[in-house]
Scaffold this active site. Structure first.
Site, PDB file in Angstrom:
ATOM      1  N   LYS A 102       0.995  -1.468  -0.197  1.00  0.00           N
ATOM      2  CA  LYS A 102       0.107  -0.049  -0.190  1.00  0.00           C
ATOM      3  C   LYS A 102       0.292   0.860  -0.031  1.00  0.00           C
ATOM      4  CE  LYS A 102      -2.413  -2.835  -0.318  1.00  0.00           C
ATOM      5  NZ  LYS A 102      -2.383  -4.143  -0.619  1.00  0.00           N
ATOM      6  N   THR A 145       1.580 -20.894  10.221  1.00  0.00           N
ATOM      7  CA  THR A 145       2.904 -21.263   8.997  1.00  0.00           C
ATOM      8  C   THR A 145       2.947 -20.422   8.606  1.00  0.00           C
ATOM      9  OG1 THR A 145       2.633 -23.426   8.211  1.00  0.00           O
ATOM     10  CG2 THR A 145       3.868 -22.861  10.242  1.00  0.00           C
ATOM     11  N   SER A 202       2.021 -18.531   4.467  1.00  0.00           N
ATOM     12  CA  SER A 202       2.129 -19.102   2.935  1.00  0.00           C
ATOM     13  C   SER A 202       3.458 -17.901   2.406  1.00  0.00           C
ATOM     14  CB  SER A 202       1.131 -18.813   2.040  1.00  0.00           C
ATOM     15  OG  SER A 202       1.205 -17.611   2.134  1.00  0.00           O
ATOM     16  N   ALA A 224      -2.117 -11.854 -13.363  1.00  0.00           N
ATOM     17  CA  ALA A 224      -2.549 -10.749 -13.502  1.00  0.00           C
ATOM     18  C   ALA A 224      -4.001 -10.795 -12.137  1.00  0.00           C
ATOM     19  CB  ALA A 224      -3.438 -10.737 -14.941  1.00  0.00           C
ATOM     20  N   LEU A 243      -1.816  -7.003 -10.525  1.00  0.00           N
ATOM     21  CA  LEU A 243      -2.497  -5.721 -10.824  1.00  0.00           C
ATOM     22  C   LEU A 243      -2.220  -5.052  -9.679  1.00  0.00           C
ATOM     23  CD1 LEU A 243      -5.767  -7.422 -11.423  1.00  0.00           C
ATOM     24  CD2 LEU A 243      -3.998  -6.259 -12.727  1.00  0.00           C
ATOM     25  N   HIS A 261     -25.982  12.551  -1.120  1.00  0.00           N
ATOM     26  CA  HIS A 261     -25.614  12.980  -2.305  1.00  0.00           C
ATOM     27  C   HIS A 261     -24.560  14.234  -2.295  1.00  0.00           C
ATOM     28  CE1 HIS A 261     -26.631  14.690  -6.462  1.00  0.00           C
ATOM     29  NE2 HIS A 261     -26.638  15.724  -5.000  1.00  0.00           N
TER      30      HIS A 261
HETATM   31  C1  FAD Z   1       2.262  -8.292  -1.226  1.00  0.00           C
HETATM   32  C2  FAD Z   1       0.676  -8.690  -1.140  1.00  0.00           C
HETATM   33  C3  FAD Z   1       0.059  -7.962   0.200  1.00  0.00           C
HETATM   34  C4  FAD Z   1      -1.234  -8.096   0.737  1.00  0.00           C
HETATM   35  N1  FAD Z   1      -1.915  -7.742   0.882  1.00  0.00           N
HETATM   36  C5  FAD Z   1      -2.717  -7.334   1.677  1.00  0.00           C
HETATM   37  C6  FAD Z   1      -3.832  -6.458   1.641  1.00  0.00           C
HETATM   38  O1  FAD Z   1      -4.075  -5.488   1.503  1.00  0.00           O
HETATM   39  N2  FAD Z   1      -5.082  -6.867   2.868  1.00  0.00           N
HETATM   40  C7  FAD Z   1      -4.839  -8.108   3.366  1.00  0.00           C
HETATM   41  O2  FAD Z   1      -6.151  -8.363   3.744  1.00  0.00           O
HETATM   42  N3  FAD Z   1      -4.205  -9.156   2.890  1.00  0.00           N
HETATM   43  C8  FAD Z   1      -3.237  -9.346   2.415  1.00  0.00           C
HETATM   44  N4  FAD Z   1      -1.971 -10.164   1.924  1.00  0.00           N
HETATM   45  C9  FAD Z   1      -2.463 -11.293   2.540  1.00  0.00           C
HETATM   46  C10 FAD Z   1      -1.963 -11.383   4.402  1.00  0.00           C
HETATM   47  O3  FAD Z   1      -0.501 -10.308   4.619  1.00  0.00           O
HETATM   48  C11 FAD Z   1      -1.557 -12.572   4.552  1.00  0.00           C
HETATM   49  O4  FAD Z   1      -3.555 -13.212   4.139  1.00  0.00           O
HETATM   50  C12 FAD Z   1      -1.327 -12.383   5.436  1.00  0.00           C
HETATM   51  O5  FAD Z   1      -0.460 -11.648   6.376  1.00  0.00           O
HETATM   52  C13 FAD Z   1      -1.501 -14.145   6.252  1.00  0.00           C
HETATM   53  O6  FAD Z   1      -0.843 -13.939   7.760  1.00  0.00           O
HETATM   54  P1  FAD Z   1      -0.651 -15.523   8.804  1.00  0.00           P
HETATM   55  O7  FAD Z   1      -0.424 -15.283  10.411  1.00  0.00           O
HETATM   56  O8  FAD Z   1      -1.378 -16.401   7.718  1.00  0.00           O
HETATM   57  O9  FAD Z   1       1.127 -15.744   7.858  1.00  0.00           O
HETATM   58  P2  FAD Z   1       2.151 -15.379   8.322  1.00  0.00           P
HETATM   59  O10 FAD Z   1       1.958 -13.258   8.638  1.00  0.00           O
HETATM   60  O11 FAD Z   1       3.296 -15.013   6.863  1.00  0.00           O
HETATM   61  O12 FAD Z   1       2.835 -16.102   9.508  1.00  0.00           O
HETATM   62  C14 FAD Z   1       3.047 -17.288   9.709  1.00  0.00           C
HETATM   63  C15 FAD Z   1       4.376 -17.285  10.531  1.00  0.00           C
HETATM   64  O13 FAD Z   1       4.736 -18.214  10.362  1.00  0.00           O
HETATM   65  C16 FAD Z   1       6.068 -18.498  10.837  1.00  0.00           C
HETATM   66  N5  FAD Z   1       7.117 -20.020  10.443  1.00  0.00           N
HETATM   67  C17 FAD Z   1       6.201 -20.465   9.135  1.00  0.00           C
HETATM   68  N6  FAD Z   1       6.849 -21.924   9.367  1.00  0.00           N
HETATM   69  C18 FAD Z   1       7.239 -22.019  10.572  1.00  0.00           C
HETATM   70  C19 FAD Z   1       7.920 -23.692  11.317  1.00  0.00           C
HETATM   71  N7  FAD Z   1       8.191 -24.659  10.443  1.00  0.00           N
HETATM   72  N8  FAD Z   1       8.548 -23.105  12.552  1.00  0.00           N
HETATM   73  C20 FAD Z   1       8.470 -22.315  13.038  1.00  0.00           C
HETATM   74  N9  FAD Z   1       7.817 -20.674  12.548  1.00  0.00           N
HETATM   75  C21 FAD Z   1       7.248 -21.124  10.669  1.00  0.00           C
HETATM   76  C22 FAD Z   1       6.370 -18.528   9.960  1.00  0.00           C
HETATM   77  O14 FAD Z   1       8.252 -17.806   9.928  1.00  0.00           O
HETATM   78  C23 FAD Z   1       5.838 -16.185   9.572  1.00  0.00           C
HETATM   79  O15 FAD Z   1       5.929 -15.454  10.501  1.00  0.00           O
HETATM   80  C24 FAD Z   1      -1.422  -9.710   1.294  1.00  0.00           C
HETATM   81  C25 FAD Z   1      -0.111 -10.714   0.823  1.00  0.00           C
HETATM   82  C26 FAD Z   1       0.541 -10.234   0.036  1.00  0.00           C
HETATM   83  C27 FAD Z   1       2.218 -11.363   0.228  1.00  0.00           C
HETATM   84  N1  NAD Z   2      -5.644  -6.627  -1.480  1.00  0.00           N
HETATM   85  C1  NAD Z   2      -5.603  -7.820  -1.128  1.00  0.00           C
HETATM   86  O1  NAD Z   2      -6.227  -7.842   0.081  1.00  0.00           O
HETATM   87  C2  NAD Z   2      -3.946  -8.335  -1.686  1.00  0.00           C
HETATM   88  C3  NAD Z   2      -2.937  -7.640  -2.195  1.00  0.00           C
HETATM   89  C4  NAD Z   2      -2.744  -8.856  -2.256  1.00  0.00           C
HETATM   90  C5  NAD Z   2      -2.493 -10.579  -2.019  1.00  0.00           C
HETATM   91  N2  NAD Z   2      -3.717 -10.915  -1.332  1.00  0.00           N
HETATM   92  C6  NAD Z   2      -3.439 -12.240  -1.306  1.00  0.00           C
HETATM   93  O2  NAD Z   2      -2.531 -13.416  -1.485  1.00  0.00           O
HETATM   94  C7  NAD Z   2      -2.631 -14.197  -2.460  1.00  0.00           C
HETATM   95  C8  NAD Z   2      -1.808 -14.441  -3.548  1.00  0.00           C
HETATM   96  O3  NAD Z   2      -2.206 -13.298  -4.600  1.00  0.00           O
HETATM   97  P1  NAD Z   2      -1.300 -13.646  -5.721  1.00  0.00           P
HETATM   98  O4  NAD Z   2      -2.195 -12.486  -6.783  1.00  0.00           O
HETATM   99  O5  NAD Z   2      -0.403 -14.117  -5.954  1.00  0.00           O
HETATM  100  O6  NAD Z   2      -2.537 -15.069  -6.347  1.00  0.00           O
HETATM  101  P2  NAD Z   2      -3.232 -15.283  -7.064  1.00  0.00           P
HETATM  102  O7  NAD Z   2      -4.377 -16.373  -6.612  1.00  0.00           O
HETATM  103  O8  NAD Z   2      -4.350 -14.240  -7.037  1.00  0.00           O
HETATM  104  O9  NAD Z   2      -2.769 -14.463  -8.407  1.00  0.00           O
HETATM  105  C9  NAD Z   2      -2.550 -15.511  -9.104  1.00  0.00           C
HETATM  106  C10 NAD Z   2      -2.574 -15.694  -9.818  1.00  0.00           C
HETATM  107  O10 NAD Z   2      -1.388 -15.747 -11.648  1.00  0.00           O
HETATM  108  C11 NAD Z   2      -1.604 -16.776 -12.655  1.00  0.00           C
HETATM  109  N3  NAD Z   2      -0.877 -17.482 -12.702  1.00  0.00           N
HETATM  110  C12 NAD Z   2       0.090 -18.806 -12.183  1.00  0.00           C
HETATM  111  N4  NAD Z   2       0.871 -19.493 -13.054  1.00  0.00           N
HETATM  112  C13 NAD Z   2       1.326 -18.538 -14.089  1.00  0.00           C
HETATM  113  C14 NAD Z   2       1.979 -18.668 -14.651  1.00  0.00           C
HETATM  114  N5  NAD Z   2       2.662 -19.444 -14.770  1.00  0.00           N
HETATM  115  N6  NAD Z   2       1.854 -17.137 -15.727  1.00  0.00           N
HETATM  116  C15 NAD Z   2       1.197 -15.842 -15.616  1.00  0.00           C
HETATM  117  N7  NAD Z   2      -0.073 -16.500 -14.486  1.00  0.00           N
HETATM  118  C16 NAD Z   2       0.843 -17.544 -13.901  1.00  0.00           C
HETATM  119  C17 NAD Z   2      -2.983 -16.840 -11.567  1.00  0.00           C
HETATM  120  O11 NAD Z   2      -4.200 -17.394 -12.877  1.00  0.00           O
HETATM  121  C18 NAD Z   2      -3.880 -16.134 -11.183  1.00  0.00           C
HETATM  122  O12 NAD Z   2      -4.139 -14.931 -11.560  1.00  0.00           O
HETATM  123  C19 NAD Z   2      -4.168 -13.828  -3.271  1.00  0.00           C
HETATM  124  O13 NAD Z   2      -4.541 -14.496  -2.820  1.00  0.00           O
HETATM  125  C20 NAD Z   2      -4.206 -12.803  -1.995  1.00  0.00           C
HETATM  126  O14 NAD Z   2      -5.939 -13.203  -0.896  1.00  0.00           O
HETATM  127  C21 NAD Z   2      -4.257 -10.102  -1.241  1.00  0.00           C
END
Ligand code: FAD
Ligand code: NAD
Length: 476
Positions: free
Chosen positions: A64, A154, A156, A192, A197, A455
């Site tokens: 963001k 853990t 993703s 995409a 995006l 409005h």
């Molecule tokens: C670029 C991007 C933008 C995003 N934007 C948004 C958004 O705008 N809005 C939204 O709602 N979501 C967004 N998300 C998704 C959001 O960030 C995740 O859904 C959320 O952070 C997941 O939280 P979590 O607690 O599941 O995992 P995490 O916060 O990843 O925590 C998992 C923890 O487990 C630890 N761990 C893993 N394996 C082990 C192990 N074996 N032993 C000990 N520790 C371990 C890791 O080190 C990590 O600290 C975004 C994600 C990305 C990648």
């Molecule tokens: N604003 C938000 O809430 C936010 C922002 C960022 C991420 N996230 C979370 O993170 C997760 C992961 O985001 P993401 O964008 O990586 O996953 P996504 O599942 O949204 O999109 C992945 C895209 O990659 C495409 N794809 C897969 N293999 C490909 C290839 N070889 N070549 C071209 N395209 C390919 C798929 O068709 C799909 O459209 C999302 O599911 C979302 O929940 C959330």
């Protein structure tokens, strides 16, 4: 102070016993730990890394921050239609942009670590956790944890296609972008989806040449074909997004990647890019947990089968929450699931189901994209009507010159109940909340139309879509 610095590994207690062991100190794990403690149970929080959460370090917050800089540049470049002339060229200082992204990101991480620091050090362990059996973990090489129940939280990681590995360090994922000290000249974004995006548009607005290569027509996880088409057309007015990309070759050439593809007009094109950004989805972090030593049943992706209403895996004392279960990769869901898993892990075996909140998803692009309630693809054909709205002529959107987007509202044909919506529009992040709250209350379109709307606001566009849905129902 990082998670490791406050953990209690230095004690010579190599066997620990607890009520609830939580693997992962992210958003979900922190919620699970706190809920288990609030229930009066002993709990251990195990983290292998520095902590600070994916959201703050490399997810929601830094993305963001990049988008905020990009939107500022875009607004400055598009001021002329308002009669506002900027004297001189709009210059993007890539180093300053990335410096602010990193600095503010670090601030968010520090705040998370500060809150986590209130957890007593005897409740923390630093190290990689893996299962010995359903109630025993090995942390690092020599700490054994016996627990009544265990929460897997853990998170993703990016799922990078193996074919990209030959490109070496020219392939980057989200976390690499937020470490950049300057903006690259060109980036090929694969995927995409939501990350593709959000980051693709932000980089493009900051002056990086961007092409987004998608697969199988998928865009922003939308399922309504008309909305997908409208969104694709809308983004292509600004930068290149091909949801049906046909990439025929990809080679490393020095510090570049050379990509050959058939462009949207059908021409074979070869271009050099500084980086390939893999935004091709994320997979749960389950490798290395030795799940094969547990009684868990796994699906074909290797994810434990679990009940989304309790987060329990089968009848075992193991619970799985947040991104780790691969269901809904969103911050608010990770937090909610962590709480439910913590509650049930603390109460095990007296596990109780909860009511899930209505689905809501927001993409922070411009226009924003959102989905609420049931997706179009989940609906039974013939059972629902659609109310539609094109934001081209929506009053407030035109005032702001943000009149781009298309909305579809789905309503049950017989009861008139609001079922869901998919759309792109200005202020979608706010409209999405209104709609999710209405969905959760099981309101009908009529009840929604009986509520106040000011409005001039973008929400008047929503009213038009609702009126259309009600008219469509009346004419059935
Ligand atoms: C670029 C991007 C933008 C995003 N934007 C948004 C958004 O705008 N809005 C939204 O709602 N979501 C967004 N998300 C998704 C959001 O960030 C995740 O859904 C959320 O952070 C997941 O939280 P979590 O607690 O599941 O995992 P995490 O916060 O990843 O925590 C998992 C923890 O487990 C630890 N761990 C893993 N394996 C082990 C192990 N074996 N032993 C000990 N520790 C371990 C890791 O080190 C990590 O600290 C975004 C994600 C990305 C990648
Ligand atoms: N604003 C938000 O809430 C936010 C922002 C960022 C991420 N996230 C979370 O993170 C997760 C992961 O985001 P993401 O964008 O990586 O996953 P996504 O599942 O949204 O999109 C992945 C895209 O990659 C495409 N794809 C897969 N293999 C490909 C290839 N070889 N070549 C071209 N395209 C390919 C798929 O068709 C799909 O459209 C999302 O599911 C979302 O929940 C959330």
């Amino acid at each position: 102070m990082t998670f490791a610095q406050r953990a209690s590994n230095n004690d010579n207690r190599h066997v620990r016993t607890t009520d609830v062991a939580v693997i992962g100190a992210g958003t979900s794990g922190l919620a699970a730990y706190r809920t288990a403690r609030a229930a009066g149970k002993r709990a251990l929080l195990i983290e292998q890394g520095a902590g600070g959460t994916t959201c703050a370090r490399e997810g929601c917050m830094p993305s963001k921050l990049l988008i905020a800089a990009a939107d500022t540049a875009h607004a400055a470049r598009h001021s002329t239609p308002f009669g506002i002339h900027i004297d001189g060229k709009v210059e993007v200082d890539g180093q300053k942009v990335m410096q602010r992204v990193r600095q503010e990101r670090d601030r968010f991480v520090e705040r998370v670590l500060g809150r986590a620091a209130t957890i007593p050090s005897e409740d923390r362990l630093n190290g990689h956790a893996r299962f010995i059996d359903d109630t025993t973990l090995l942390v690092g090489d020599d700490i054994t944890v016996h627990a009544n129940s265990i929460v897997i939280a853990t998170g993703s990681s990016p799922a990078v296609p193996t074919s990209f590995h030959t490109l070496g360090d020219r392939v980057v994922v989200n976390r690499d972008v937020f470490e950049w000290h300057d903006l690259p000249r060109s980036v090929a974004v694969f995927g995409a989806g939501i990350i593709g995006l959000e980051l693709g548009q932000a980089l493009s607005r900051l002056g990086t040449h961007v092409r987004v290569f998608g697969a199988n027509g998928s865009i922003a996880a939308l399922t309504d074909p008309i909305i997908k088409k409208a969104v694709t057309a809308c983004f292509n007015e600004e930068y290149y997004v091909d949801p049906y990309a046909n990439v025929t070759d990809m080679q490393r050439d020095g510090d570049h990647v050379v990509i050959t593809f058939t462009d949207r007009q059908g021409n074979e094109t070869t271009e050099h890019f500084d980086y390939v950004l893999a935004a091709t989805g994320r997979k749960p972090n389950l490798d290395g947990l030795s799940l094969e030593r547990t009684g868990l049943r796994l699906d074909e992706q290797g994810v434990p089968l679990f009940d989304p209403l309790t987060l329990q895996c089968g009848q075992t004392p193991i619970f799985i929450a947040g991104d780790a279960n691969g269901r809904l990769q969103q911050l608010h869901e990770a937090s909610f699931e962590g709480k439910v898993a913590g509650e049930n892990a603390a109460a095990f075996p007296d596990v109780r189901p909860v009511q899930r909140n209505s689905p809501i998803s927001i993409v922070f692009s411009d226009p924003q994209i959102a989905m609420v309630g049931q997706r179009y693809s989940d609906l039974t054909p013939g059972s629902f009507v659609i109310g539609s709205m094109d934001f081209e002529d929506q009053g407030r959107s035109r005032v702001m010159l943000k009149n781009r987007g298309m909305m579809h509202i789905y309503a049950d044909k017989h009861s008139g109940r609001f079922l869901g919506a998919e759309w792109a529009s200005p202020s979608a992040e706010h409209i999405a909340h209104l709609l999710a709250w209405c969905h959760q209350q099981s309101l009908t379109i009529r009840q929604m139309l009986d509520m106040p709307v000011y409005h001039p606001v973008v929400e008047e566009g929503l009213v038009s879509a609702l009126q259309q849905a009600e008219a469509a129902r009346a004419s059935e």
